[in-house]
Design a protein around this motif. Structure first.
Motif, PDB file in Angstrom:
ATOM      1  N   LEU A  51       0.880  -1.157  -0.130  1.00  0.00           N
ATOM      2  CA  LEU A  51       0.099  -0.032   0.003  1.00  0.00           C
ATOM      3  C   LEU A  51       0.994   1.273  -0.075  1.00  0.00           C
ATOM      4  CD1 LEU A  51      -2.838  -0.849   2.691  1.00  0.00           C
ATOM      5  CD2 LEU A  51      -2.719  -0.893   0.193  1.00  0.00           C
ATOM      6  N   THR A 109      -7.599   4.527   0.510  1.00  0.00           N
ATOM      7  CA  THR A 109      -8.206   3.430   0.960  1.00  0.00           C
ATOM      8  C   THR A 109      -9.579   3.738   1.322  1.00  0.00           C
ATOM      9  OG1 THR A 109      -7.271   3.481   3.112  1.00  0.00           O
ATOM     10  CG2 THR A 109      -6.220   2.203   1.327  1.00  0.00           C
ATOM     11  N   SER A 145      -1.757   6.154  -0.652  1.00  0.00           N
ATOM     12  CA  SER A 145      -2.745   5.283  -1.247  1.00  0.00           C
ATOM     13  C   SER A 145      -4.232   5.728  -0.708  1.00  0.00           C
ATOM     14  CB  SER A 145      -2.544   3.912  -0.745  1.00  0.00           C
ATOM     15  OG  SER A 145      -1.346   3.380  -1.414  1.00  0.00           O
TER      16      SER A 145
END
Length: 136
Positions: A12, A18, A16
Motif C-alpha cells: 500500500l 483506501t 494510497s
C-alpha cells in the motif's frame, strides 16, 4: 513507514486511497467523528463489498464503530483485502483530536489477528511518543 523484507507483502504505497468503512485507520477516523457528522458521512459513503468480511450493513458498521470508539483502536479482519489483517491506534493532538493513525497490517498466512493485536501496546506507546513530539 517500515516495510518487511519478507517475500510476501501487501503493498500500500504512501498516499494510497483506501476506503474508510473497511480499513483499521478509516474506521478509527469515522469513530472519532461527532455522532451527527458520522451519520452524515455514513449515509454518503459508497459502501461496497471489498473483501469477504466487509461490513456493508450500516447497522453492523455502526456497531463496529461503537466498538472502535470504546477500544480506541480500529481493526480490519479481512474487510479491505482478503487475506490481510490490520489494526490502528490514534495519534492525538493536545485537544484530543485525531491527528494521525499508527497502524500495522500483515497477511494472515504470516500473522493472525490475535498475533497482530499483541503489538497494540507497542503501537500505543509509539503513538504517545509521536504525540509528545507534535505537542499532543
Amino acid at each position: 513507514r517500515v516495510q518487511t523484507n519478507w517475500p510476501l507483502q501487501i503493498n500500500l504505497p504512501i498516499g494510497s486511497h483506501t476506503p474508510l468503512w473497511c480499513t483499521a485507520s478509516g474506521k478509527l477516523y469515522l469513530a472519532s467523528l461527532p455522532p451527527e457528522q458520522l451519520e452524515r458521512v455514513l449515509l454518503r459513503l459508497p459502501i461496497q463489498q471489498m473483501a469477504r468480511n466487509t461490513l456493508t450493513d450500516l447497522s453492523a458498521l455502526r456497531d463496529d464503530l461503537a466498538r472502535v470508539r470504546e477500544e480506541d483502536m480500529g481493526t480490519d479482519s479481512e474487510e479491505f483485502i482478503d487475506g490481510m489483517v490490520a489494526c490502528a491506534v490514534p495519534v492525538r493532538d493536545a485537544q484530543g483530536r485525531l491527528l494521525a493513525c499508527l497502524f500495522s497490517h500483515a497477511p494472515v498466512i504470516r500473522c493472525s489477528m490475535e498475533q497482530l493485536l499483541g503489538f497494540v501496546p507497542r503501537l500505543r506507546a509509539a503513538a504517545k511518543e509521536l504525540e509528545s513530539i507534535v505537542g499532543g
